[in-house]
Design a protein around this motif. Structure first.
Motif, mmCIF file in Angstrom:
data_model
loop_
_atom_site.group_PDB
_atom_site.id
_atom_site.type_symbol
_atom_site.label_atom_id
_atom_site.label_comp_id
_atom_site.label_asym_id
_atom_site.label_seq_id
_atom_site.Cartn_x
_atom_site.Cartn_y
_atom_site.Cartn_z
ATOM 1 N N ILE A 26 18.095 -13.887 15.671
ATOM 2 C CA ILE A 26 18.064 -13.973 14.211
ATOM 3 C C ILE A 26 19.329 -13.315 13.671
ATOM 4 C CG2 ILE A 26 15.543 -13.968 14.068
ATOM 5 C CD1 ILE A 26 15.768 -11.051 13.073
ATOM 6 N N LYS A 27 19.695 -13.654 12.466
ATOM 7 C CA LYS A 27 20.850 -13.049 11.814
ATOM 8 C C LYS A 27 20.524 -12.856 10.346
ATOM 9 C CE LYS A 27 25.787 -13.538 11.076
ATOM 10 N NZ LYS A 27 26.050 -12.135 11.204
ATOM 11 N N ALA A 28 20.824 -11.676 9.858
ATOM 12 C CA ALA A 28 20.654 -11.402 8.431
ATOM 13 C C ALA A 28 21.875 -11.963 7.706
ATOM 14 C CB ALA A 28 20.523 -9.912 8.179
ATOM 15 N N ALA A 32 20.531 -12.343 2.431
ATOM 16 C CA ALA A 32 19.218 -11.786 2.800
ATOM 17 C C ALA A 32 18.904 -10.593 1.900
ATOM 18 C CB ALA A 32 19.218 -11.349 4.256
ATOM 19 N N ASP A 33 17.611 -10.357 1.707
ATOM 20 C CA ASP A 33 17.232 -9.236 0.843
ATOM 21 C C ASP A 33 17.545 -7.901 1.531
ATOM 22 O OD1 ASP A 33 14.390 -8.111 1.973
ATOM 23 O OD2 ASP A 33 14.577 -10.270 2.300
ATOM 24 N N ASP A 34 17.764 -6.886 0.726
ATOM 25 C CA ASP A 34 18.161 -5.572 1.243
ATOM 26 C C ASP A 34 17.104 -4.969 2.164
ATOM 27 O OD1 ASP A 34 20.550 -5.714 -0.119
ATOM 28 O OD2 ASP A 34 19.835 -4.556 -1.833
ATOM 29 N N THR A 35 15.841 -5.230 1.901
ATOM 30 C CA THR A 35 14.762 -4.701 2.735
ATOM 31 C C THR A 35 14.860 -5.250 4.152
ATOM 32 O OG1 THR A 35 13.326 -4.485 0.810
ATOM 33 C CG2 THR A 35 12.249 -4.531 2.961
ATOM 34 N N SER A 36 15.110 -6.545 4.269
ATOM 35 C CA SER A 36 15.241 -7.163 5.594
ATOM 36 C C SER A 36 16.485 -6.665 6.317
ATOM 37 C CB SER A 36 15.284 -8.688 5.474
ATOM 38 O OG SER A 36 14.060 -9.176 4.982
ATOM 39 N N LYS A 37 17.603 -6.576 5.601
ATOM 40 C CA LYS A 37 18.838 -6.079 6.217
ATOM 41 C C LYS A 37 18.648 -4.659 6.753
ATOM 42 C CE LYS A 37 22.047 -8.646 3.287
ATOM 43 N NZ LYS A 37 23.075 -8.521 2.244
ATOM 44 N N ALA A 38 18.009 -3.815 5.965
ATOM 45 C CA ALA A 38 17.777 -2.429 6.383
ATOM 46 C C ALA A 38 16.829 -2.372 7.575
ATOM 47 C CB ALA A 38 17.220 -1.611 5.223
ATOM 48 N N ALA A 39 15.799 -3.225 7.575
ATOM 49 C CA ALA A 39 14.847 -3.250 8.688
ATOM 50 C C ALA A 39 15.539 -3.666 9.978
ATOM 51 C CB ALA A 39 13.688 -4.189 8.376
ATOM 52 N N ILE A 40 16.394 -4.676 9.906
ATOM 53 C CA ILE A 40 17.115 -5.126 11.096
ATOM 54 C C ILE A 40 18.051 -4.030 11.594
ATOM 55 C CG2 ILE A 40 18.805 -6.798 11.957
ATOM 56 C CD1 ILE A 40 17.511 -8.824 9.973
ATOM 57 N N GLN A 51 22.257 -6.483 17.785
ATOM 58 C CA GLN A 51 23.292 -6.368 16.758
ATOM 59 C C GLN A 51 22.709 -5.718 15.508
ATOM 60 O OE1 GLN A 51 26.467 -8.490 16.644
ATOM 61 N NE2 GLN A 51 26.275 -8.747 18.851
ATOM 62 N N GLU A 52 23.562 -5.073 14.753
ATOM 63 C CA GLU A 52 23.095 -4.396 13.543
ATOM 64 C C GLU A 52 22.627 -5.376 12.471
ATOM 65 O OE1 GLU A 52 24.169 -0.301 11.203
ATOM 66 O OE2 GLU A 52 25.768 -1.351 12.250
ATOM 67 N N ASP A 53 23.081 -6.626 12.564
ATOM 68 C CA ASP A 53 22.625 -7.645 11.608
ATOM 69 C C ASP A 53 21.696 -8.668 12.263
ATOM 70 O OD1 ASP A 53 24.479 -8.970 13.168
ATOM 71 O OD2 ASP A 53 25.524 -9.899 11.475
#
Length: 81
Positions: A26-28, A32-40, A51-53
């Motif tokens: 998966i890739k943010a 993408a919403d900030d909540t999903s980016k932070a969760a990843i 990967q961080e994203d």
């Protein structure tokens, strides 16, 4: 351990992975919403994704995602009274 908003977001992300293929990640995306980016990013720092994203699941991440997906199937199934 209580399920707070951060943990809920991480569970939601781990549930997105297709466990039938280790070649699907998966890739943010930038939108993408900030909540999903932070969760990843948190999953990356925990060693669960490559990967961080997003990226792919690590071995530990795959084990975690398998358990989460099974638990969600069990909890989402109808029980007989």
């Amino acid at each position: 351990m209580p399920v707070n908003a951060d943990l809920n977001a991480e569970i939601r992300i781990l549930n997105l992975f297709n466990l039938d293929s280790s070649l699907e990640g998966i890739k943010a995306h930038k939108d993408a919403d900030d909540t999903s980016k932070a969760a990843i990013a948190r999953l990356y720092h925990k060693g669960l994704v490559t990967q961080e994203d997003g990226g792919y699941l690590t071995d530990l991440g795959r084990t975690c995602a398998e358990h989460i997906q099974v638990a969600l199937r069990i909890l989402g199934s109808k029980t007989e009274a």
